[in-house]
Motif scaffolding. Structure first.
Motif, PDB file in Angstrom:
ATOM      1  N   THR A 196      47.584  10.462  61.894  1.00  8.60           N
ATOM      2  CA  THR A 196      46.184  10.641  61.495  1.00  8.60           C
ATOM      3  C   THR A 196      45.549   9.276  61.221  1.00  8.60           C
ATOM      4  N   VAL A 197      44.328   9.085  61.730  1.00  7.27           N
ATOM      5  CA  VAL A 197      43.591   7.831  61.483  1.00  7.27           C
ATOM      6  C   VAL A 197      42.216   8.172  60.915  1.00  7.27           C
ATOM      7  N   LEU A 198      41.819   7.419  59.874  1.00  2.00           N
ATOM      8  CA  LEU A 198      40.528   7.615  59.223  1.00  2.00           C
ATOM      9  C   LEU A 198      39.722   6.328  59.338  1.00  2.00           C
ATOM     10  N   TYR A 211      37.262   5.549  46.783  1.00  2.00           N
ATOM     11  CA  TYR A 211      37.929   5.841  48.062  1.00  2.00           C
ATOM     12  C   TYR A 211      38.898   4.713  48.418  1.00  2.00           C
ATOM     13  N   LEU A 212      38.431   3.477  48.298  1.00  2.00           N
ATOM     14  CA  LEU A 212      39.304   2.345  48.654  1.00  2.00           C
ATOM     15  C   LEU A 212      40.550   2.340  47.770  1.00  2.00           C
ATOM     16  N   GLU A 213      40.349   2.623  46.496  1.00  2.00           N
ATOM     17  CA  GLU A 213      41.498   2.634  45.587  1.00  2.00           C
ATOM     18  C   GLU A 213      42.487   3.720  46.019  1.00  2.00           C
ATOM     19  N   TYR A 214      41.965   4.875  46.401  1.00  2.00           N
ATOM     20  CA  TYR A 214      42.837   5.989  46.765  1.00  2.00           C
ATOM     21  C   TYR A 214      43.661   5.678  48.016  1.00  2.00           C
ATOM     22  N   VAL A 215      42.992   5.244  49.080  1.00  2.00           N
ATOM     23  CA  VAL A 215      43.742   5.051  50.337  1.00  2.00           C
ATOM     24  C   VAL A 215      44.650   3.819  50.283  1.00  2.00           C
ATOM     25  N   ARG A 216      44.403   2.939  49.296  1.00  2.00           N
ATOM     26  CA  ARG A 216      45.255   1.746  49.183  1.00  2.00           C
ATOM     27  C   ARG A 216      46.354   1.926  48.129  1.00  2.00           C
ATOM     28  N   SER A 217      46.382   3.072  47.467  1.00  2.00           N
ATOM     29  CA  SER A 217      47.388   3.290  46.411  1.00  2.00           C
ATOM     30  C   SER A 217      48.743   3.637  47.008  1.00  2.00           C
ATOM     31  N   SER A 218      49.778   3.264  46.280  1.00  2.00           N
ATOM     32  CA  SER A 218      51.132   3.635  46.708  1.00  2.00           C
ATOM     33  C   SER A 218      51.378   5.106  46.339  1.00  2.00           C
ATOM     34  N   VAL A 219      52.438   5.664  46.905  1.00  2.00           N
ATOM     35  CA  VAL A 219      52.813   7.048  46.573  1.00  2.00           C
ATOM     36  C   VAL A 219      53.078   7.160  45.067  1.00  2.00           C
ATOM     37  N   ALA A 220      53.775   6.173  44.510  1.00  2.00           N
ATOM     38  CA  ALA A 220      54.096   6.214  43.071  1.00  2.00           C
ATOM     39  C   ALA A 220      52.810   6.225  42.241  1.00  2.00           C
ATOM     40  N   GLN A 221      51.841   5.396  42.624  1.00  2.00           N
ATOM     41  CA  GLN A 221      50.572   5.354  41.875  1.00  2.00           C
ATOM     42  C   GLN A 221      49.832   6.684  41.976  1.00  2.00           C
ATOM     43  N   LYS A 222      49.871   7.286  43.168  1.00  2.00           N
ATOM     44  CA  LYS A 222      49.149   8.562  43.346  1.00  2.00           C
ATOM     45  C   LYS A 222      49.861   9.690  42.591  1.00  2.00           C
ATOM     46  N   ARG A 223      51.181   9.678  42.608  1.00  2.00           N
ATOM     47  CA  ARG A 223      51.917  10.720  41.868  1.00  2.00           C
ATOM     48  C   ARG A 223      51.579  10.621  40.376  1.00  2.00           C
ATOM     49  N   LYS A 224      51.532   9.388  39.887  1.00  2.00           N
ATOM     50  CA  LYS A 224      51.235   9.203  38.456  1.00  2.00           C
ATOM     51  C   LYS A 224      49.807   9.682  38.156  1.00  2.00           C
ATOM     52  N   PRO A 264      49.891  13.481  47.151  1.00  2.00           N
ATOM     53  CA  PRO A 264      50.158  12.081  46.787  1.00  2.00           C
ATOM     54  C   PRO A 264      51.317  11.471  47.564  1.00  2.00           C
ATOM     55  N   ASN A 265      52.082  12.298  48.280  1.00  2.00           N
ATOM     56  CA  ASN A 265      53.273  11.795  48.990  1.00  2.00           C
ATOM     57  C   ASN A 265      52.942  11.152  50.338  1.00  2.00           C
ATOM     58  N   ILE A 266      51.674  11.208  50.704  1.00  2.00           N
ATOM     59  CA  ILE A 266      51.282  10.625  51.997  1.00  2.00           C
ATOM     60  C   ILE A 266      51.233   9.098  51.888  1.00  2.00           C
ATOM     61  N   VAL A 267      51.824   8.446  52.877  1.00  2.00           N
ATOM     62  CA  VAL A 267      51.851   6.975  52.895  1.00  2.00           C
ATOM     63  C   VAL A 267      50.789   6.499  53.876  1.00  2.00           C
ATOM     64  N   TYR A 268      49.888   5.660  53.373  1.00  2.00           N
ATOM     65  CA  TYR A 268      48.828   5.112  54.231  1.00  2.00           C
ATOM     66  C   TYR A 268      49.011   3.613  54.408  1.00  2.00           C
ATOM     67  N   GLU A 269      48.566   3.135  55.557  1.00  2.00           N
ATOM     68  CA  GLU A 269      48.344   1.699  55.755  1.00  2.00           C
ATOM     69  C   GLU A 269      46.852   1.552  55.958  1.00  2.00           C
ATOM     70  N   THR A 288      42.279   3.529  58.030  1.00  2.00           N
ATOM     71  CA  THR A 288      43.458   3.981  57.286  1.00  2.00           C
ATOM     72  C   THR A 288      44.322   4.838  58.195  1.00  2.00           C
ATOM     73  N   LYS A 289      45.589   4.485  58.269  1.00  2.00           N
ATOM     74  CA  LYS A 289      46.496   5.257  59.125  1.00  2.00           C
ATOM     75  C   LYS A 289      47.571   5.907  58.264  1.00  2.00           C
ATOM     76  N   CYS A 290      47.828   7.162  58.511  1.00  2.00           N
ATOM     77  CA  CYS A 290      48.944   7.829  57.837  1.00  2.00           C
ATOM     78  C   CYS A 290      50.212   7.449  58.595  1.00  2.00           C
ATOM     79  N   VAL A 291      51.155   6.816  57.866  1.00  2.00           N
ATOM     80  CA  VAL A 291      52.372   6.328  58.531  1.00  2.00           C
ATOM     81  C   VAL A 291      53.629   7.068  58.078  1.00  2.00           C
ATOM     82  N   GLY A 292      53.472   8.004  57.165  1.00  2.00           N
ATOM     83  CA  GLY A 292      54.654   8.751  56.737  1.00  2.00           C
ATOM     84  C   GLY A 292      54.328   9.666  55.568  1.00  2.00           C
ATOM     85  N   ILE A 293      55.286  10.531  55.262  1.00  2.00           N
ATOM     86  CA  ILE A 293      55.156  11.379  54.071  1.00  2.00           C
ATOM     87  C   ILE A 293      56.480  11.275  53.318  1.00  2.00           C
ATOM     88  N   GLU A 294      56.422  10.785  52.087  1.00  2.00           N
ATOM     89  CA  GLU A 294      57.649  10.595  51.291  1.00  2.00           C
ATOM     90  C   GLU A 294      58.082  11.914  50.674  1.00  2.00           C
TER      91      GLU A 294
END
Ligand code: SAM
Length: 297
Positions: A196-198, A211-224, A264-269, A288-294
């Motif tokens: 997926t590409v946004l 929005y920028l904060e969300y798509v640039r956050s790590s999985v750990a940050q989003k889970r928290k 929150p498990n989606i990994v973006y670049e 923003t590209k989805c590169v994986g799901i943890e």
């Protein structure tokens, strides 16, 4: 192909009339209907018919000589058409079509890249009517579907009807606080997966820090953030007041109709591509590209 994260200098010969000062209208004051008359009154209307480039040129001419229009414009448009060539989506989605400038530019690019359809989600029925006539003039009527309604409800319907199960490429250019809530809705339904590409417009002007904060956050940050109760309603932090209230007159109070926690498990670049508004003002498109799901352990 890799798209560079900085773009060439702004071409002043293509500059739109400046954005009116704050407090003055910059859309929905009759200019969209004036645009239609302007385009259909062009002396070379028969050459324009069926030619997306010429329809875009006529829209640009209106915005250069008559009135400002809130279109993506040629500079940022090129970033997205290059992306279309790279991603080659069968279906591309757009949130916020306005008078159809981005619709015509990107649908033409998707068609050239071998794609099958372009879905433009637009809330304002008058703008959608203008866009429909210009899309038709450009010869893209059978390729483009303009879906009238608020984006969250339209996305929900596209998913639940089985019409769109996976987002390949989505252009976000509507109500700025809705970028994040709509992305979370797509995540919640599983429409976002590796590949997926946004492409998000206006991330510098007027800006969209949540929005920028969300798509640039790590999985750990989003889970928290989910654990801490984030993700309810629109996040207006850092969003300008006039952007927040932009559509208030017609559409009433802004609250998401559907509000999901996302995945929150989606990994973006995610990369910012510096560019310009059609007026020449600096702006950027976040790709923003989805590169994986943890997996949760
Ligand atoms: C900046 S304009 C889009 C410009 C267009 N993408 C272009 O470049 O030619 C934003 C558009 O989003 C629409 N819009 C705002 N909120 C929306 C929502 N929640 N759902 C769908 N459309 C929305 C507005 O009516 C407006 O036409």
């Amino acid at each position: 192909m890799t798209i560079p994260s900085s773009s060439p200098a702004f071409d002043e010969s293509k500059a739109y009339i400046p954005h009116p000062p704050e407090g003055q209208p910059w859309f929905d004051d009759g200019r969209e209907i004036q645009l239609l008359h302007f385009v259909y009154n062009q002396p070379n209307i028969e050459e324009i018919r069926g030619n997306p480039r010429k329809v875009l040129d006529a829209i640009d001419e209106f915005a250069k000589s008559q009135q400002y229009l809130m279109n993506v414009g040629h500079a940022k448009g090129k970033i997205v058409t290059d992306l279309i060539e790279e991603v080659r989506p069968a279906t591309m989605l757009e949130l916020g079509g306005y008078v159809g400038y981005s619709t015509i530019l990107f649908a033409d690019a998707v068609r050239r890249a071998g794609g099958k359809r372009y879905l433009s989600l637009e809330r304002n029925p008058e703008f959608a009517a203008v866009a429909t006539l210009l899309v038709d003039l450009a010869g893209l009527r059978d390729f483009v579907r303009i879906i009238i309604g608020r984006s969250d409800l339209s996305l929900h319907k596209l998913y639940t009807s089985g019409e769109v199960k996976h987002v390949e490429l989505m252009f976000l250019d509507h109500y700025k606080p809705a970028y994040t809530t709509d992305l979370k809705l797509c995540e919640y339904y599983g429409m976002v997966s590796p590949g997926t590409v946004l492409a998000a417009d206006n991330v510098l002007s007027p800006g969209n820090p949540p929005y920028l904060e969300y798509v640039r956050s790590s999985v750990a940050q989003k889970r928290k953030a989910v654990q801490d109760g984030a993700g309810k309603g629109y996040n207006y932090e850092g969003i300008k007041e006039h952007t927040k209230n932009q559509y208030k007159n017609k559409e009433g109070d802004e609250q998401p109709a559907l509000d999901f926690p996302g995945n929150p498990n989606i990994v973006y670049e995610s990369t910012l591509h510096h560019s310009f508004e059609p007026t020449g003002e600096p702006d950027g498109v976040e790709i923003t590209k989805c590169v994986g799901i943890e997996q949760e352990s």
